[in-house]
Design a protein around this motif. Structure first.
Motif, PDB file in Angstrom:
ATOM      1  N   SER A 231      73.150  54.772  54.525  1.00 31.90           N
ATOM      2  CA  SER A 231      74.017  55.075  55.664  1.00 31.90           C
ATOM      3  C   SER A 231      74.793  56.370  55.431  1.00 31.90           C
ATOM      4  N   ASN A 232      75.046  57.081  56.529  1.00 31.42           N
ATOM      5  CA  ASN A 232      75.868  58.290  56.397  1.00 31.42           C
ATOM      6  C   ASN A 232      77.348  57.936  56.191  1.00 31.42           C
ATOM      7  N   ARG A 233      77.689  56.657  56.324  1.00 33.03           N
ATOM      8  CA  ARG A 233      79.066  56.194  56.066  1.00 33.03           C
ATOM      9  C   ARG A 233      79.206  55.565  54.678  1.00 33.03           C
ATOM     10  N   TYR A 234      78.176  55.686  53.855  1.00 30.52           N
ATOM     11  CA  TYR A 234      78.194  55.096  52.520  1.00 30.52           C
ATOM     12  C   TYR A 234      79.402  55.597  51.735  1.00 30.52           C
ATOM     13  N   ASP A 235      80.078  54.677  51.050  1.00 25.81           N
ATOM     14  CA  ASP A 235      81.233  55.018  50.225  1.00 25.81           C
ATOM     15  C   ASP A 235      81.062  54.306  48.881  1.00 25.81           C
ATOM     16  N   SER A 236      80.725  55.065  47.862  1.00 29.52           N
ATOM     17  CA  SER A 236      80.479  54.474  46.538  1.00 29.52           C
ATOM     18  C   SER A 236      81.735  53.862  45.924  1.00 29.52           C
ATOM     19  N   THR A 237      82.902  54.180  46.475  1.00 27.94           N
ATOM     20  CA  THR A 237      84.145  53.630  45.928  1.00 27.94           C
ATOM     21  C   THR A 237      84.520  52.290  46.554  1.00 27.94           C
ATOM     22  N   PHE A 238      83.852  51.919  47.651  1.00 28.60           N
ATOM     23  CA  PHE A 238      84.191  50.657  48.306  1.00 28.60           C
ATOM     24  C   PHE A 238      83.667  49.493  47.474  1.00 28.60           C
ATOM     25  N   PRO A 239      84.499  48.467  47.255  1.00 35.04           N
ATOM     26  CA  PRO A 239      84.092  47.330  46.415  1.00 35.04           C
ATOM     27  C   PRO A 239      82.848  46.607  46.944  1.00 35.04           C
ATOM     28  N   ILE A 240      81.997  46.258  46.019  1.00 35.79           N
ATOM     29  CA  ILE A 240      80.772  45.526  46.344  1.00 35.79           C
ATOM     30  C   ILE A 240      81.102  44.037  46.463  1.00 35.79           C
ATOM     31  N   GLN A 241      80.506  43.395  47.430  1.00 42.34           N
ATOM     32  CA  GLN A 241      80.761  41.970  47.638  1.00 42.34           C
ATOM     33  C   GLN A 241      80.150  41.140  46.521  1.00 42.34           C
ATOM     34  N   VAL A 242      80.680  39.929  46.373  1.00 42.32           N
ATOM     35  CA  VAL A 242      80.199  38.963  45.390  1.00 42.32           C
ATOM     36  C   VAL A 242      79.414  37.895  46.144  1.00 42.32           C
ATOM     37  N   LYS A 243      78.185  37.646  45.711  1.00 38.52           N
ATOM     38  CA  LYS A 243      77.390  36.594  46.345  1.00 38.52           C
ATOM     39  C   LYS A 243      77.869  35.253  45.796  1.00 38.52           C
ATOM     40  N   LEU A 244      78.399  34.415  46.672  1.00 38.21           N
ATOM     41  CA  LEU A 244      78.941  33.117  46.267  1.00 38.21           C
ATOM     42  C   LEU A 244      77.904  32.006  46.381  1.00 38.21           C
ATOM     43  N   SER A 245      77.080  32.088  47.391  1.00 44.90           N
ATOM     44  CA  SER A 245      75.996  31.134  47.589  1.00 44.90           C
ATOM     45  C   SER A 245      75.026  31.772  48.577  1.00 44.90           C
ATOM     46  N   LYS A 246      73.970  31.057  48.907  1.00 44.23           N
ATOM     47  CA  LYS A 246      73.021  31.601  49.872  1.00 44.23           C
ATOM     48  C   LYS A 246      73.729  31.772  51.215  1.00 44.23           C
ATOM     49  N   GLY A 247      73.783  32.993  51.689  1.00 48.25           N
ATOM     50  CA  GLY A 247      74.397  33.275  52.977  1.00 48.25           C
ATOM     51  C   GLY A 247      75.911  33.395  52.951  1.00 48.25           C
TER      52      GLY A 247
END
Length: 86
Positions: A48-64
């Motif tokens: 994406s042209n809005r990509y921000d490498s400093t934005f925190p990545i989400q944590v997968k807690l369970s499926k979905g």
């Protein structure tokens, strides 16, 4: 009696509890950041042209089900606030 007081004083420390990170659902991340869900996911998408490498990545807690670490969101926001002064 003196020995009893000494041993009681030595055992008064309570072991510290482990710090449990608080996980925020998308709705709260939207609320705290003022960003839309589309913008948040665009900021995570390297294509994406809005990509921000400093934005925190989400944590997968369970499926979905994902969430974000509250302290990481807070740190990201504080960095944005500090950056405006420069």
């Amino acid at each position: 009696m003196e020995n009893l007081n000494t041993s009681t004083q030595n055992n008064t420390s309570i072991p510290s509890m482990p710090q449990i990170p608080r996980i925020l659902p998308l709705k709260q991340v939207i609320h705290y950041t003022g960003l839309s869900s589309t913008t948040i996911y665009d900021m995570l998408d390297k294509k994406s042209n809005r990509y921000d490498s400093t934005f925190p990545i989400q944590v997968k807690l369970s499926k979905g089900r994902v969430g974000w670490v509250e302290s990481e969101i807070a740190e990201w926001l504080n960095n944005k606030i500090r950056a405006r002064a420069h």
